[in-house]
Scaffold this active site. Sequence first.
Site, short mmCIF file in Angstrom:
data_model
loop_
_atom_site.label_atom_id
_atom_site.label_comp_id
_atom_site.label_asym_id
_atom_site.label_seq_id
_atom_site.Cartn_x
_atom_site.Cartn_y
_atom_site.Cartn_z
N CYS A 78 0.87 -1.18 0.00
CA CYS A 78 0.00 0.00 0.00
C CYS A 78 0.90 1.22 0.00
CB CYS A 78 -0.94 -0.02 1.21
SG CYS A 78 -0.09 0.14 2.80
N ALA A 79 0.36 2.38 0.29
CA ALA A 79 1.15 3.60 0.21
C ALA A 79 2.20 3.68 1.32
CB ALA A 79 0.24 4.83 0.25
#
Length: 383
Positions: A78-79
């Site tokens: 994810c980020a």
Amino acid sequence: MTTATTALQAMTPHELAKIVFNQERLFILDVRNQSDFDDWKIEGHNIEIINIPYFDLMDGVDPALERIPEGEKVLVVCAKEGSSIFVAEQIVEAGRSEVFYLQGGMKAWSEHLEPVKVGDLRNGGELYQFVRIGKGCLSYMVISQGEAVVIDTLRMTDVYEAFAKEHKATIKHTIDTHLHADHISGGKKLADQVGATYWLPEKDATEVTFSYEKLEDGKAIKAGNTDITILPIYSPGHTIGSTSFIIDDQYLLTGDILFVESIGRPDLAGLAEDWVGDLRHTLYSRYKELSPDLIVLPAHFGKITELGKGGQVSTRLGDLYQHNPGLLIQDETEFRRTVTEKLPPQPNAYQEIRQTNMGKIKPNEEEQREMEIGPNRCAVHDR
């Protein structure tokens, strides 16, 4: 008692880079928003990747389990890592083994530098390429007789300091081949930190707000007290000041003028029509005067296919004149059309990055990180 948390494993960006370099098999579940995924993702020769946004998995990971092959090593990304841990824990609870999350997420992947030894230089020197695998940036360190020179330094300056210290070398010079527009340069910062000399092409420095030494065509910059000479060659086109380097009569550092599978774009200062002639002259005349046996080492790569053995990005100059599409456009009108009209989107925040590299604005660390998120887009023939 075994829990999902203890069974779940972290994978560092370094470990992931080695998987990519070694072309190992890996299945990736990217849980970022689709727009972020479409803009920029992890790539590799044997990497299979799917995108299911985190919000589609909050009520359960069955949609992901249906698409993850049994027995595969799985990496969830994810980020920043938080969402990937949440999803990966549920995948572990569902009975899957060898489940990892990317430590630090895509932000850490964007900033990771992996040093790769290019080769030995005469009289005992060494040349290293630092591969910023998540963004496609390449920088270099020459080490000779206890002295080091860093070329196209990235903003993660601690990596170069640590590497030089590990190799018992003192950084004496930092050099930018041109004023960068896709990433923030660490050249001036590193030079100030270690007491080195910072070099920049004068024609790219008309608006910079700090002191620098002027790169001059044919003026050698020494590394150590040997004959390993870093020889600048004026080669405009990507920018008006773009400068290449011949190192030890073996290697040609081309900056953002020439890549392994593409050529540099001339439009990032808004002067494509003005600079296209310079670009063609550099590629079709200036470089052709050089030895075809020089090994080209660019400042970027655009596709994972450009990574060779061990992750190194390089190729012989003569071979590029046989295979690189940007060097095979004999008609000047078609060349002009290609490099001014057939361009990918411009890099994220490139105007702000140029302003930062001139010293005109001073974003903080988090702002710099956000400005650099996403792929580089310095090439004409890109993704």
